[in-house]
Design an enzyme around this catalytic site. Structure first.
Site, PDB file in Angstrom:
ATOM      1  N   ARG A  31     -16.316   8.308 -21.403  1.00  0.00           N
ATOM      2  CA  ARG A  31     -15.657   7.338 -22.288  1.00  0.00           C
ATOM      3  C   ARG A  31     -14.137   7.425 -22.197  1.00  0.00           C
ATOM      4  O   ARG A  31     -13.456   6.410 -22.305  1.00  0.00           O
ATOM      5  CB  ARG A  31     -16.114   7.549 -23.728  1.00  0.00           C
ATOM      6  CG  ARG A  31     -17.540   7.095 -23.911  1.00  0.00           C
ATOM      7  CD  ARG A  31     -17.935   7.112 -25.370  1.00  0.00           C
ATOM      8  NE  ARG A  31     -19.195   6.434 -25.565  1.00  0.00           N
ATOM      9  CZ  ARG A  31     -20.156   6.871 -26.356  1.00  0.00           C
ATOM     10  NH1 ARG A  31     -19.996   7.978 -27.044  1.00  0.00           N
ATOM     11  NH2 ARG A  31     -21.261   6.190 -26.479  1.00  0.00           N
ATOM     12  N   GLY A 358     -27.670   3.544 -24.497  1.00  0.00           N
ATOM     13  CA  GLY A 358     -27.470   4.971 -24.358  1.00  0.00           C
ATOM     14  C   GLY A 358     -28.466   5.705 -23.491  1.00  0.00           C
ATOM     15  O   GLY A 358     -28.099   6.355 -22.517  1.00  0.00           O
ATOM     16  N   GLY A 381     -25.404  -0.008 -28.698  1.00  0.00           N
ATOM     17  CA  GLY A 381     -25.647  -1.032 -29.733  1.00  0.00           C
ATOM     18  C   GLY A 381     -24.798  -2.268 -29.514  1.00  0.00           C
ATOM     19  O   GLY A 381     -25.268  -3.396 -29.709  1.00  0.00           O
TER      20      GLY A 381
END
Ligand code: AMP
Length: 406
Positions: A31, A358, A381
Protein backbone atom coordinates in the site's frame (compact mmCIF):
# COMPACT_ATOMS: atom_id res chain seq x y z
CA UNK A 1 -4.22 14.60 -10.80
CA UNK A 2 -3.66 18.25 -10.04
CA UNK A 3 -0.04 19.21 -10.74
CA UNK A 4 -0.04 23.03 -10.46
CA UNK A 5 1.24 22.73 -6.94
CA UNK A 6 4.51 24.62 -6.97
CA UNK A 7 5.11 26.30 -3.61
CA UNK A 8 1.81 24.89 -2.29
CA UNK A 9 1.09 22.66 0.66
CA UNK A 10 -0.75 19.56 -0.50
CA UNK A 11 -2.67 17.39 1.95
CA UNK A 12 -2.76 13.84 0.58
CA UNK A 13 -5.02 11.14 1.99
CA UNK A 14 -3.16 7.88 1.39
CA UNK A 15 -4.00 4.34 2.43
CA UNK A 16 -1.05 3.36 4.61
CA UNK A 17 -3.07 0.75 6.47
CA UNK A 18 -0.24 -1.80 6.27
CA UNK A 19 0.21 -4.91 8.40
CA UNK A 20 2.81 -4.63 11.20
CA UNK A 21 4.35 -7.48 13.20
CA UNK A 22 4.73 -7.51 17.00
CA UNK A 23 7.93 -5.44 16.72
CA UNK A 24 6.13 -2.93 14.47
CA UNK A 25 7.99 -3.96 11.33
CA UNK A 26 6.01 -3.59 8.12
CA UNK A 27 5.27 -7.09 6.80
CA UNK A 28 3.76 -5.98 3.47
CA UNK A 29 4.48 -2.50 2.11
CA UNK A 30 2.34 -2.79 -1.05
CA UNK A 31 0.00 0.00 0.00
CA UNK A 32 2.87 2.39 0.68
CA UNK A 33 4.57 1.59 -2.62
CA UNK A 34 1.33 2.14 -4.53
CA UNK A 35 1.12 5.70 -3.19
CA UNK A 36 4.69 6.64 -4.13
CA UNK A 37 3.97 7.87 -7.71
CA UNK A 38 1.50 10.45 -6.39
CA UNK A 39 3.86 11.57 -3.63
CA UNK A 40 6.93 11.91 -5.85
CA UNK A 41 4.99 13.62 -8.64
CA UNK A 42 3.74 16.25 -6.21
CA UNK A 43 7.23 16.69 -4.72
CA UNK A 44 8.75 17.01 -8.19
CA UNK A 45 6.16 19.66 -9.04
CA UNK A 46 7.38 21.76 -6.12
CA UNK A 47 4.82 20.91 -3.43
CA UNK A 48 5.27 20.31 0.28
CA UNK A 49 3.43 17.05 0.90
CA UNK A 50 1.44 16.39 4.06
CA UNK A 51 0.36 12.76 4.28
CA UNK A 52 -2.48 11.38 6.37
CA UNK A 53 -3.87 7.88 6.78
CA UNK A 54 -5.54 5.53 9.19
CA UNK A 55 -3.82 2.39 10.46
CA UNK A 56 -5.90 -0.48 11.84
CA UNK A 57 -8.90 0.03 14.10
CA UNK A 58 -7.52 1.76 17.21
CA UNK A 59 -10.98 2.74 18.47
CA UNK A 60 -12.16 -0.90 18.33
CA UNK A 61 -9.01 -2.44 19.83
CA UNK A 62 -8.55 -0.29 22.92
CA UNK A 63 -6.14 -0.98 25.80
CA UNK A 64 -7.64 -2.73 28.83
CA UNK A 65 -8.03 0.65 30.59
CA UNK A 66 -10.09 1.94 27.67
CA UNK A 67 -7.36 4.15 26.19
CA UNK A 68 -6.09 4.04 22.63
CA UNK A 69 -3.02 1.88 22.00
CA UNK A 70 -0.98 4.68 20.49
CA UNK A 71 2.13 2.59 20.09
CA UNK A 72 0.56 -0.34 18.28
CA UNK A 73 -1.36 1.80 15.81
CA UNK A 74 1.17 4.60 15.28
CA UNK A 75 2.11 5.72 11.80
CA UNK A 76 5.49 6.70 13.23
CA UNK A 77 6.53 3.07 12.53
CA UNK A 78 6.33 3.90 8.82
CA UNK A 79 8.52 7.02 8.80
CA UNK A 80 11.84 5.34 8.09
CA UNK A 81 10.56 3.12 5.30
CA UNK A 82 8.66 5.97 3.70
CA UNK A 83 11.80 8.05 3.78
CA UNK A 84 13.73 5.24 2.05
CA UNK A 85 11.09 4.79 -0.64
CA UNK A 86 10.77 8.50 -1.39
CA UNK A 87 14.47 9.29 -0.83
CA UNK A 88 13.22 12.27 1.14
CA UNK A 89 13.35 13.25 4.79
CA UNK A 90 10.00 12.59 6.42
CA UNK A 91 8.87 14.72 9.36
CA UNK A 92 6.26 13.34 11.73
CA UNK A 93 3.54 14.94 13.80
CA UNK A 94 2.16 12.95 16.70
CA UNK A 95 -1.41 14.19 16.29
CA UNK A 96 -3.06 14.94 12.97
CA UNK A 97 -4.99 18.04 14.10
CA UNK A 98 -2.84 19.45 16.92
CA UNK A 99 -0.96 22.75 16.90
CA UNK A 100 2.16 20.62 16.33
CA UNK A 101 0.70 19.38 13.03
CA UNK A 102 -0.23 22.93 12.12
CA UNK A 103 3.21 24.37 13.00
CA UNK A 104 5.09 21.58 11.24
CA UNK A 105 3.03 21.92 8.07
CA UNK A 106 3.54 25.68 8.12
CA UNK A 107 7.31 25.17 8.35
CA UNK A 108 7.39 22.48 5.65
CA UNK A 109 9.39 23.47 2.58
CA UNK A 110 8.80 22.44 -1.06
CA UNK A 111 10.11 18.94 -1.65
CA UNK A 112 9.59 17.92 2.00
CA UNK A 113 7.15 15.42 3.52
CA UNK A 114 5.23 15.56 6.78
CA UNK A 115 3.45 12.40 7.91
CA UNK A 116 0.57 12.91 10.33
CA UNK A 117 -0.36 10.47 13.10
CA UNK A 118 -3.23 7.98 12.61
CA UNK A 119 -6.44 9.85 11.75
CA UNK A 120 -8.46 7.20 13.61
CA UNK A 121 -6.99 8.25 16.94
CA UNK A 122 -9.82 10.79 16.76
CA UNK A 123 -13.42 9.57 16.98
CA UNK A 124 -14.40 12.30 14.53
CA UNK A 125 -12.63 10.47 11.71
CA UNK A 126 -15.07 7.58 11.29
CA UNK A 127 -18.01 9.88 12.02
CA UNK A 128 -16.96 12.13 9.14
CA UNK A 129 -17.06 15.04 11.57
CA UNK A 130 -16.98 18.58 10.19
CA UNK A 131 -14.91 19.96 13.07
CA UNK A 132 -12.08 17.49 12.50
CA UNK A 133 -12.20 17.83 8.71
CA UNK A 134 -12.06 21.64 8.95
CA UNK A 135 -8.94 21.41 11.13
CA UNK A 136 -7.26 19.03 8.69
CA UNK A 137 -8.08 21.38 5.82
CA UNK A 138 -6.30 24.23 7.64
CA UNK A 139 -3.00 22.38 7.14
CA UNK A 140 -2.85 22.84 3.36
CA UNK A 141 -3.83 24.71 0.19
CA UNK A 142 -4.73 21.67 -1.89
CA UNK A 143 -6.28 18.29 -1.11
CA UNK A 144 -5.55 15.08 -3.00
CA UNK A 145 -7.33 11.83 -2.23
CA UNK A 146 -5.30 8.79 -3.25
CA UNK A 147 -6.76 6.31 -0.75
CA UNK A 148 -8.81 4.05 -3.00
CA UNK A 149 -8.97 1.37 -0.28
CA UNK A 150 -11.01 3.71 1.95
CA UNK A 151 -12.90 5.64 -0.75
CA UNK A 152 -16.11 3.82 0.20
CA UNK A 153 -16.02 5.36 3.68
CA UNK A 154 -17.44 8.82 4.35
CA UNK A 155 -14.79 9.66 6.92
CA UNK A 156 -13.40 13.07 7.88
CA UNK A 157 -10.07 12.62 6.07
CA UNK A 158 -11.46 10.77 3.04
CA UNK A 159 -14.63 12.71 2.32
CA UNK A 160 -15.68 15.57 4.61
CA UNK A 161 -12.36 17.38 4.33
CA UNK A 162 -12.76 17.90 0.56
CA UNK A 163 -15.49 20.53 0.84
CA UNK A 164 -13.14 22.91 2.68
CA UNK A 165 -11.03 23.17 -0.49
CA UNK A 166 -12.26 24.93 -3.63
CA UNK A 167 -13.19 22.41 -6.35
CA UNK A 168 -10.14 23.50 -8.37
CA UNK A 169 -7.95 22.88 -5.32
CA UNK A 170 -8.86 19.23 -4.82
CA UNK A 171 -8.31 16.17 -6.94
CA UNK A 172 -7.94 12.42 -7.08
CA UNK A 173 -4.41 11.02 -6.88
CA UNK A 174 -2.70 8.84 -9.48
CA UNK A 175 -3.50 5.53 -7.76
CA UNK A 176 -7.18 6.48 -7.55
CA UNK A 177 -7.18 7.39 -11.23
CA UNK A 178 -5.56 4.06 -12.15
CA UNK A 179 -8.00 2.04 -10.04
CA UNK A 180 -10.99 3.82 -11.60
CA UNK A 181 -9.62 3.50 -15.14
CA UNK A 182 -9.11 -0.27 -14.70
CA UNK A 183 -12.55 -0.84 -13.20
CA UNK A 184 -14.07 1.10 -16.09
CA UNK A 185 -12.13 -1.01 -18.58
CA UNK A 186 -14.02 -3.92 -17.16
CA UNK A 187 -17.45 -2.32 -17.12
CA UNK A 188 -17.38 -0.18 -20.27
CA UNK A 189 -17.31 -2.31 -23.41
CA UNK A 190 -15.15 -5.22 -22.18
CA UNK A 191 -13.57 -7.47 -24.81
CA UNK A 192 -15.59 -10.67 -25.03
CA UNK A 193 -16.03 -13.26 -23.79
CA UNK A 194 -15.95 -11.55 -20.39
CA UNK A 195 -15.86 -13.75 -17.30
CA UNK A 196 -16.22 -12.99 -13.60
CA UNK A 197 -14.90 -15.47 -11.06
CA UNK A 198 -16.57 -15.01 -7.70
CA UNK A 199 -15.57 -16.93 -4.63
CA UNK A 200 -15.30 -16.28 -0.93
CA UNK A 201 -17.37 -17.23 2.01
CA UNK A 202 -20.81 -15.73 1.67
CA UNK A 203 -23.22 -15.13 -1.16
CA UNK A 204 -24.83 -12.31 0.85
CA UNK A 205 -21.67 -10.18 0.47
CA UNK A 206 -21.71 -10.56 -3.31
CA UNK A 207 -25.38 -10.43 -4.29
CA UNK A 208 -25.32 -6.89 -5.60
CA UNK A 209 -22.11 -7.61 -7.46
CA UNK A 210 -23.56 -10.73 -9.09
CA UNK A 211 -26.72 -8.85 -10.06
CA UNK A 212 -24.75 -6.09 -11.69
CA UNK A 213 -22.23 -8.37 -13.36
CA UNK A 214 -25.04 -10.21 -15.11
CA UNK A 215 -25.41 -7.00 -17.15
CA UNK A 216 -21.73 -6.90 -18.12
CA UNK A 217 -20.23 -10.37 -18.48
CA UNK A 218 -20.90 -13.54 -20.45
CA UNK A 219 -19.98 -16.07 -17.77
CA UNK A 220 -20.00 -15.98 -13.96
CA UNK A 221 -17.92 -18.70 -12.33
CA UNK A 222 -18.95 -19.42 -8.76
CA UNK A 223 -16.65 -21.04 -6.22
CA UNK A 224 -15.93 -21.03 -2.51
CA UNK A 225 -18.41 -21.22 0.35
CA UNK A 226 -21.11 -19.41 -1.55
CA UNK A 227 -21.41 -22.22 -4.11
CA UNK A 228 -23.32 -24.32 -1.61
CA UNK A 229 -26.16 -21.84 -1.23
CA UNK A 230 -26.70 -22.15 -5.00
CA UNK A 231 -26.38 -25.94 -4.90
CA UNK A 232 -28.86 -26.29 -2.03
CA UNK A 233 -31.23 -23.87 -3.76
CA UNK A 234 -31.22 -26.21 -6.77
CA UNK A 235 -32.13 -29.15 -4.54
CA UNK A 236 -28.64 -30.59 -3.89
CA UNK A 237 -27.44 -32.23 -0.68
CA UNK A 238 -24.62 -30.10 0.78
CA UNK A 239 -24.03 -31.75 4.18
CA UNK A 240 -22.37 -29.37 6.58
CA UNK A 241 -21.09 -26.94 3.97
CA UNK A 242 -21.39 -23.22 4.46
CA UNK A 243 -24.89 -22.09 3.52
CA UNK A 244 -27.13 -19.07 3.89
CA UNK A 245 -30.62 -20.48 4.09
CA UNK A 246 -32.16 -17.03 4.01
CA UNK A 247 -30.72 -16.52 0.52
CA UNK A 248 -31.93 -19.68 -1.22
CA UNK A 249 -34.74 -17.89 -3.07
CA UNK A 250 -32.42 -15.13 -4.09
CA UNK A 251 -29.93 -17.64 -5.45
CA UNK A 252 -32.69 -19.04 -7.70
CA UNK A 253 -33.66 -15.51 -8.77
CA UNK A 254 -30.06 -14.77 -9.74
CA UNK A 255 -29.85 -18.00 -11.75
CA UNK A 256 -33.10 -17.12 -13.52
CA UNK A 257 -32.03 -13.54 -14.24
CA UNK A 258 -28.74 -14.80 -15.68
CA UNK A 259 -30.57 -17.37 -17.79
CA UNK A 260 -32.96 -14.71 -19.14
CA UNK A 261 -30.01 -12.56 -20.19
CA UNK A 262 -28.01 -15.40 -21.73
CA UNK A 263 -25.32 -15.31 -19.05
CA UNK A 264 -23.91 -18.66 -17.87
CA UNK A 265 -23.56 -19.05 -14.13
CA UNK A 266 -21.24 -22.00 -13.49
CA UNK A 267 -21.43 -23.86 -10.20
CA UNK A 268 -18.72 -26.40 -9.28
CA UNK A 269 -19.66 -29.88 -10.52
CA UNK A 270 -17.49 -31.50 -7.89
CA UNK A 271 -16.00 -30.49 -4.55
CA UNK A 272 -13.21 -31.53 -2.22
CA UNK A 273 -15.08 -32.33 0.96
CA UNK A 274 -13.76 -32.66 4.51
CA UNK A 275 -15.12 -34.16 7.72
CA UNK A 276 -14.12 -31.07 9.70
CA UNK A 277 -13.02 -27.49 9.11
CA UNK A 278 -9.31 -28.16 9.42
CA UNK A 279 -6.31 -28.77 7.21
CA UNK A 280 -5.86 -32.10 9.00
CA UNK A 281 -9.37 -33.32 8.20
CA UNK A 282 -9.94 -36.43 6.08
CA UNK A 283 -10.89 -35.38 2.57
CA UNK A 284 -12.13 -36.73 -0.73
CA UNK A 285 -13.60 -35.48 -4.01
CA UNK A 286 -17.28 -35.99 -4.78
CA UNK A 287 -20.14 -34.44 -6.83
CA UNK A 288 -21.08 -31.15 -5.18
CA UNK A 289 -24.77 -32.04 -4.79
CA UNK A 290 -24.41 -35.32 -2.90
CA UNK A 291 -22.29 -34.26 0.07
CA UNK A 292 -23.01 -36.55 3.06
CA UNK A 293 -24.17 -34.99 6.32
CA UNK A 294 -21.21 -34.12 8.60
CA UNK A 295 -19.01 -33.44 5.55
CA UNK A 296 -18.41 -30.01 4.07
CA UNK A 297 -17.15 -28.67 0.77
CA UNK A 298 -13.88 -26.79 1.24
CA UNK A 299 -12.57 -26.57 -2.33
CA UNK A 300 -13.66 -27.06 -5.91
CA UNK A 301 -12.94 -30.54 -7.30
CA UNK A 302 -10.76 -31.58 -10.24
CA UNK A 303 -13.58 -31.56 -12.83
CA UNK A 304 -14.58 -28.04 -11.78
CA UNK A 305 -10.92 -26.99 -11.99
CA UNK A 306 -10.73 -28.31 -15.53
CA UNK A 307 -13.99 -26.73 -16.67
CA UNK A 308 -13.25 -23.37 -15.01
CA UNK A 309 -9.67 -23.25 -16.31
CA UNK A 310 -10.87 -23.79 -19.88
CA UNK A 311 -13.48 -21.05 -19.64
CA UNK A 312 -10.98 -18.67 -18.07
CA UNK A 313 -8.28 -19.33 -20.64
CA UNK A 314 -10.75 -18.65 -23.47
CA UNK A 315 -11.88 -15.32 -22.00
CA UNK A 316 -10.70 -11.90 -23.10
CA UNK A 317 -11.74 -9.97 -19.98
CA UNK A 318 -11.62 -11.44 -16.48
CA UNK A 319 -12.51 -10.19 -13.03
CA UNK A 320 -11.54 -12.38 -10.09
CA UNK A 321 -12.92 -11.69 -6.65
CA UNK A 322 -12.68 -14.21 -3.83
CA UNK A 323 -10.90 -17.58 -3.38
CA UNK A 324 -12.73 -20.70 -4.60
CA UNK A 325 -11.81 -22.69 -1.52
CA UNK A 326 -10.30 -22.42 1.94
CA UNK A 327 -6.92 -21.61 0.40
CA UNK A 328 -5.44 -20.85 3.83
CA UNK A 329 -5.39 -24.65 4.37
CA UNK A 330 -2.83 -26.21 1.97
CA UNK A 331 -5.03 -29.29 1.44
CA UNK A 332 -7.85 -27.10 0.14
CA UNK A 333 -5.86 -24.52 -1.83
CA UNK A 334 -5.53 -26.44 -5.09
CA UNK A 335 -8.63 -24.96 -6.72
CA UNK A 336 -7.71 -21.38 -5.88
CA UNK A 337 -4.14 -21.81 -7.14
CA UNK A 338 -5.43 -23.43 -10.34
CA UNK A 339 -7.70 -20.43 -10.89
CA UNK A 340 -4.74 -18.09 -10.26
CA UNK A 341 -2.72 -20.00 -12.86
CA UNK A 342 -5.56 -19.95 -15.40
CA UNK A 343 -5.97 -16.19 -14.94
CA UNK A 344 -2.22 -15.73 -15.43
CA UNK A 345 -2.34 -17.90 -18.59
CA UNK A 346 -5.24 -15.87 -19.97
CA UNK A 347 -3.23 -12.68 -19.36
CA UNK A 348 -0.32 -14.16 -21.31
CA UNK A 349 -2.72 -14.77 -24.20
CA UNK A 350 -3.82 -11.14 -24.26
CA UNK A 351 -6.79 -11.02 -21.88
CA UNK A 352 -7.34 -8.04 -19.60
CA UNK A 353 -7.40 -9.54 -16.11
CA UNK A 354 -8.17 -7.82 -12.86
CA UNK A 355 -7.94 -9.26 -9.37
CA UNK A 356 -9.77 -7.37 -6.64
CA UNK A 357 -10.80 -8.03 -3.07
CA UNK A 358 -8.53 -8.76 -0.14
CA UNK A 359 -8.50 -12.54 -0.13
CA UNK A 360 -8.10 -13.11 -3.85
CA UNK A 361 -5.19 -10.67 -3.83
CA UNK A 362 -3.67 -12.66 -0.95
CA UNK A 363 -4.27 -15.87 -2.94
CA UNK A 364 -2.65 -14.66 -6.14
CA UNK A 365 0.29 -13.32 -4.14
CA UNK A 366 0.62 -16.67 -2.34
CA UNK A 367 0.64 -18.35 -5.75
CA UNK A 368 3.47 -15.98 -6.76
CA UNK A 369 1.46 -14.78 -9.78
CA UNK A 370 0.62 -11.20 -8.77
CA UNK A 371 2.81 -9.82 -11.55
CA UNK A 372 1.27 -12.11 -14.15
CA UNK A 373 -2.15 -10.43 -14.22
CA UNK A 374 -3.08 -7.09 -15.77
CA UNK A 375 -4.13 -5.30 -12.59
CA UNK A 376 -4.31 -6.04 -8.89
CA UNK A 377 -6.67 -3.67 -7.12
CA UNK A 378 -5.76 -2.19 -3.74
CA UNK A 379 -9.42 -1.81 -2.82
CA UNK A 380 -11.35 -4.73 -1.34
CA UNK A 381 -14.66 -3.22 -0.23
CA UNK A 382 -14.09 -0.09 -2.30
CA UNK A 383 -13.58 -2.04 -5.52
CA UNK A 384 -16.65 -4.17 -4.82
CA UNK A 385 -18.81 -1.10 -4.26
CA UNK A 386 -17.41 0.59 -7.36
CA UNK A 387 -18.17 -2.47 -9.49
CA UNK A 388 -21.63 -2.67 -7.95
CA UNK A 389 -22.24 0.77 -9.42
CA UNK A 390 -22.27 2.68 -6.13
CA UNK A 391 -20.87 6.18 -6.01
CA UNK A 392 -17.96 6.08 -3.57
CA UNK A 393 -18.14 9.02 -1.11
CA UNK A 394 -14.39 9.70 -1.37
CA UNK A 395 -14.68 10.13 -5.13
CA UNK A 396 -18.01 11.97 -5.01
CA UNK A 397 -16.57 14.54 -2.57
CA UNK A 398 -13.81 15.42 -5.02
CA UNK A 399 -16.21 15.66 -7.95
CA UNK A 400 -18.91 17.67 -6.14
CA UNK A 401 -19.21 21.46 -6.42
CA UNK A 402 -19.75 21.96 -2.68
CA UNK A 403 -17.34 24.42 -1.07
CA UNK A 404 -17.30 25.68 2.50
CA UNK A 405 -15.11 28.70 3.07
CA UNK A 406 -13.35 29.00 6.43
P1 AMP B 1 -14.56 -13.34 1.30
O1 AMP B 1 -13.97 -12.38 2.28
O2 AMP B 1 -16.03 -13.38 1.28
O3 AMP B 1 -13.93 -13.19 -0.08
O4 AMP B 1 -14.17 -14.78 1.83
C1 AMP B 1 -12.88 -15.26 1.86
C2 AMP B 1 -12.85 -16.45 2.75
O5 AMP B 1 -13.73 -17.44 2.25
C3 AMP B 1 -11.50 -17.10 2.84
O6 AMP B 1 -11.00 -16.94 4.14
C4 AMP B 1 -11.77 -18.57 2.54
O7 AMP B 1 -11.13 -19.44 3.44
C5 AMP B 1 -13.26 -18.67 2.71
N1 AMP B 1 -13.82 -19.79 1.94
C6 AMP B 1 -13.60 -20.06 0.65
N2 AMP B 1 -14.21 -21.21 0.30
C7 AMP B 1 -14.83 -21.67 1.40
C8 AMP B 1 -15.62 -22.82 1.70
N3 AMP B 1 -15.89 -23.72 0.74
N4 AMP B 1 -16.08 -22.97 2.96
C9 AMP B 1 -15.80 -22.06 3.90
N5 AMP B 1 -15.06 -20.96 3.69
C10 AMP B 1 -14.58 -20.77 2.45
Amino acid sequence: MITEVSGKKVLVRVDFNVPLDAEHNITDDTRIRKAIPTITTLLNCGASVILMSHLGRPQKKLNQDGTINKNKFSLEHLVEHLSTLTKTKVYFSEDCISSDAFDKSLALKPGEILLLENTRFHKGESKGEDAMAAKLAKLADIYVNDAFGTAHRAHASTTTVAKYFKPEHRSLGLLMETEIANAKKLLDSPKRPATAILGGAKVSDKIQLIERLIDFVNVIIIGGGMSYTFIKAKGGEIGNSLVEDSHLDLAIELLEKANDQGVDILIPEDSVIANEFSNDASYKTIESDVIPSDWMGLDIGSRAIQQYSEVIQNSKTILWNGPVGVFEFPNFAKGTFAIAQAVANATKHGAFTMVGGGDSVAAITKAGLENEVSFVSTGGGAMLEFLEGKKLPGIAAIESTEYVEQ
